[in-house]
Design a protein around this motif. Sequence first.
Motif: not given
Length: 216
Positions: A10, A13-14, A51
């Motif tokens: 995650a 991806n950010e 995250l």
Amino acid sequence: MSVYQALAFAVRNEERAFAFYSYVAAEAKSPDIRALAEEMASEELQHAALLRHYRRRAFHRQRPATIETPQNVDDLRALARRWEAEAAAAHAALADALAARGELSDAGIFRRLAEEERQSAEGAAAAATFEMRGATDGLRALEECFDRYALIAERAQDEEVVAVAQRLAGRIVARLALAGGVRSNTLLSGGRLHRARGYGEPESSGDSFSDEAIAQ
């Protein structure tokens, strides 16, 4: 897939989204598009920061024994040089393997990372070697290195150790920005590096990061 792996995916991806919107903002001719892209990039950076916080917690739960907390800056720098030597050897081997498979663009990125790491190691020898089977392993190694420095910054009692650990973490953020071009080289223009909140690095495509630079 573990909790740590899911959060690492995650975060990656950010980071890619942040790199994309930063590139759009830098290249946009329209002030409205530039402003919107900058706003989107800022939001992605905030998402990534949140995250990373949860990813560090997961990393700490899964691998508490592997994290050393230096008591002084000299110990931290010695540890950093050893990690740099290990990463340089692994990324260089990965670059050779990718080139042999015809993945020349990715190979070039990891070769450049390996050279930066080799220079930062300042002649230190790798205490351990590990094999990377693909680009994903190369990215994960960078993420784990960021988490190690971030955890040291959180745990250390010495303020100077905290400050240097944060700058070392910033160095890894810069490398992650470069590695964000893996499999999607259009996300970055000329290896442009962007400042990440809390762990900033100078915008440069060719700086080597010695202990002298970290000490400044």
